[in-house]
Write an enzyme that holds these catalytic residues in place. Structure first.
Site, mmCIF file in Angstrom:
data_model
loop_
_atom_site.group_PDB
_atom_site.id
_atom_site.type_symbol
_atom_site.label_atom_id
_atom_site.label_comp_id
_atom_site.label_asym_id
_atom_site.label_seq_id
_atom_site.Cartn_x
_atom_site.Cartn_y
_atom_site.Cartn_z
ATOM 1 N N TYR A 148 0.846 -1.206 0.000
ATOM 2 C CA TYR A 148 0.000 0.000 0.000
ATOM 3 C C TYR A 148 0.881 1.255 0.000
ATOM 4 O O TYR A 148 0.660 2.187 -0.780
ATOM 5 C CB TYR A 148 -0.915 -0.036 1.227
ATOM 6 C CG TYR A 148 -1.910 1.095 1.317
ATOM 7 C CD1 TYR A 148 -2.926 1.229 0.377
ATOM 8 C CD2 TYR A 148 -1.846 2.019 2.360
ATOM 9 C CE1 TYR A 148 -3.847 2.270 0.470
ATOM 10 C CE2 TYR A 148 -2.763 3.054 2.464
ATOM 11 C CZ TYR A 148 -3.759 3.173 1.515
ATOM 12 O OH TYR A 148 -4.665 4.204 1.606
HETATM 13 N N1 LIG Z 1 -9.991 5.093 4.809
HETATM 14 C C1 LIG Z 1 -8.819 5.536 5.160
HETATM 15 O O1 LIG Z 1 -8.453 5.485 6.338
HETATM 16 C C2 LIG Z 1 -7.878 6.134 4.141
HETATM 17 C C3 LIG Z 1 -6.735 6.780 4.600
HETATM 18 C C4 LIG Z 1 -5.863 7.325 3.665
HETATM 19 C C5 LIG Z 1 -6.139 7.248 2.317
HETATM 20 N N2 LIG Z 1 -7.268 6.611 1.895
HETATM 21 C C6 LIG Z 1 -7.497 6.542 0.445
HETATM 22 O O2 LIG Z 1 -8.787 7.057 0.153
HETATM 23 C C7 LIG Z 1 -9.244 6.513 -1.081
HETATM 24 C C8 LIG Z 1 -10.687 6.078 -0.925
HETATM 25 O O3 LIG Z 1 -10.747 5.002 -0.017
HETATM 26 P P1 LIG Z 1 -11.864 4.889 1.124
HETATM 27 O O4 LIG Z 1 -11.177 4.834 2.407
HETATM 28 O O5 LIG Z 1 -12.940 5.865 0.895
HETATM 29 O O6 LIG Z 1 -12.365 3.376 0.860
HETATM 30 P P2 LIG Z 1 -13.682 2.804 0.212
HETATM 31 O O7 LIG Z 1 -14.888 3.321 0.910
HETATM 32 O O8 LIG Z 1 -13.459 1.331 0.133
HETATM 33 O O9 LIG Z 1 -13.693 3.467 -1.241
HETATM 34 C C9 LIG Z 1 -12.840 3.032 -2.250
HETATM 35 C C10 LIG Z 1 -13.530 3.307 -3.564
HETATM 36 O O10 LIG Z 1 -12.664 2.865 -4.602
HETATM 37 C C11 LIG Z 1 -13.425 2.003 -5.444
HETATM 38 N N3 LIG Z 1 -12.592 1.016 -6.120
HETATM 39 C C12 LIG Z 1 -11.750 0.110 -5.578
HETATM 40 N N4 LIG Z 1 -11.209 -0.637 -6.551
HETATM 41 C C13 LIG Z 1 -11.746 -0.195 -7.726
HETATM 42 C C14 LIG Z 1 -11.600 -0.567 -9.072
HETATM 43 N N5 LIG Z 1 -10.807 -1.571 -9.477
HETATM 44 N N6 LIG Z 1 -12.297 0.129 -10.013
HETATM 45 C C15 LIG Z 1 -13.133 1.123 -9.657
HETATM 46 N N7 LIG Z 1 -13.318 1.519 -8.382
HETATM 47 C C16 LIG Z 1 -12.635 0.860 -7.443
HETATM 48 C C17 LIG Z 1 -14.417 1.339 -4.508
HETATM 49 O O11 LIG Z 1 -15.462 0.754 -5.279
HETATM 50 P P3 LIG Z 1 -16.187 -0.621 -4.806
HETATM 51 O O12 LIG Z 1 -17.186 -0.213 -3.752
HETATM 52 O O13 LIG Z 1 -16.804 -1.127 -6.049
HETATM 53 O O14 LIG Z 1 -15.112 -1.510 -4.250
HETATM 54 C C18 LIG Z 1 -14.834 2.526 -3.697
HETATM 55 O O15 LIG Z 1 -15.788 3.299 -4.377
HETATM 56 C C19 LIG Z 1 -8.282 5.392 -1.429
HETATM 57 O O16 LIG Z 1 -7.393 5.835 -2.431
HETATM 58 C C20 LIG Z 1 -7.530 5.140 -0.137
HETATM 59 O O17 LIG Z 1 -6.248 4.641 -0.344
HETATM 60 C C21 LIG Z 1 -8.143 6.040 2.773
#
Ligand SMILES: NC(=O)c1ccc[n+]([C@@H]2O[C@H](COP(=O)([O-])OP(=O)(O)OC[C@H]3O[C@@H](n4cnc5c(N)ncnc54)[C@H](OP(=O)(O)O)[C@@H]3O)[C@@H](O)[C@H]2O)c1
Length: 276
Positions: A148
């Site tokens: 990651y």
């Molecule tokens: N949550 C945290 O603590 C955190 C911290 C730092 C950074 N981030 C970053 O924030 C971003 C969003 O993550 P989140 O935390 O909001 O998680 P999340 O709720 O799981 O959202 C991730 C999104 O990405 C989509 N996705 C994943 N794989 C995909 C693919 N192959 N094609 C199209 N869409 C895809 C998911 O769609 P599906 O529902 O279809 O899977 C979902 O809409 C990510 O880049 C993550 O690394 C998160």
């Protein structure tokens, strides 16, 4: 001014919160989802401001068609938000080629492909903005989250390259580095970590799970990142990277002042407690 925005991954979490915030402010958002039902909530809430686009960011062949859906009325795009991401966890030694490829493909290569597809539209906008959702993992690499971190460190390099290369066309490129945010991404990471308990890296698991549980406990709402993104879009500031965590001291001071070997010693002390 009402803007035309493209956001990847708006089914849940940060992407959904950003889409909601921008639609509520009157902008027009194209948001990608992988299942039709995942786009319904935003479509119903903002029928005149949101359009779901069915797209898996790993699908290279469909990308020109996706871009043409966004350009169907005119050929510009004001804002691109590369948000879709996954968290692959586990020790480096035991990750398969497939695990690593998937992590890099979704979190990095797809961002590059999608950005490239929309650069002509961002230039046409005359004041295009790109926001890449990075992570604090682009500043500090935890054991079990190597893949990651690799993806997010590389995303920072891509952000820097695009920002400098697009300077002549007034396209501004930013990264947001959130700490723990309350989204489903953590549940997915937790499930994958369990698989490594019986390996030689078993002693890392209690600390890894403890950190994960703590992250879930202190996680902030995705709306915080949505407000930050909205502010960046509105003001297009000269600052380029936005750390967003309750633990700024750790990332901005502790990691800068103390040698990496100190942190390594702390990690080893934790792990040793669980070694037989
Ligand atoms: N949550 C945290 O603590 C955190 C911290 C730092 C950074 N981030 C970053 O924030 C971003 C969003 O993550 P989140 O935390 O909001 O998680 P999340 O709720 O799981 O959202 C991730 C999104 O990405 C989509 N996705 C994943 N794989 C995909 C693919 N192959 N094609 C199209 N869409 C895809 C998911 O769609 P599906 O529902 O279809 O899977 C979902 O809409 C990510 O880049 C993550 O690394 C998160």
């Amino acid at each position: 001014m009402l803007l035309k925005v493209f956001i990847t991954g708006v089914s849940s979490g940060i992407g959904a919160a950003i889409a909601e915030n921008l639609c509520a402010s009157g902008h027009f958002v194209y948001g990608t989802v992988r299942k039709t039902e995942d786009g319904l909530r935003l479509s119903k809430a903002f029928p005149n401001h949101f359009r779901p686009i069915l797209y898996d960011v790993c699908d290279i062949e469909s990308l020109p068609k996706i871009a043409s859906q966004v350009y169907h009325v005119d050929d510009h795009l004001d804002v691109l938000i590369n948000n879709a991401g996954i968290a692959v966890s586990g020790p480096m030694e035991l990750l398969s080629d497939e695990d690593i490829e998937k992590q890099i493909d979704v979190n990095l290569k797809a961002v590059i492909r999608i950005t490239n597809a929309f650069i002509p539209g961002l230039i046409k906008s005359c004041s295009g903005t790109v926001i890449n959702i990075s992570s604090v993992s682009a500043r500090f690499t935890s054991p079990m989250l190597g893949a990651y971190s690799i993806s997010k460190y590389a995303l920072e390099a891509a952000t820097d390259a695009y920002r400098r290369e697009l300077l002549p066309w007034n396209v501004k490129v930013y990264s947001i580095q959130p700490g723990p945010i309350k989204t489903p991404i953590w549940e997915k990471a937790g499930q994958e970590m369990k698989d490594y308990s019986n390996s030689r890296y078993g002693p890392f698991m209690p600390s890894a799970n403890m950190i994960l549980k703590r992250s879930v406990r202190i996680a902030e709402p995705p709306e915080k990142i949505a407000r930050l993104a909205a502010k960046i879009i509105k003001n297009r500031p000269s600052k380029t990277k936005f750390l967003s965590t309750g633990n700024v001291f750790f990332y901005k001071v502790f990691l800068r002042i103390l040698p990496a070997s100190w942190m390594d010693r702390l990690i080893l002390a934790q792990v040793k407690k669980h070694m037989k």
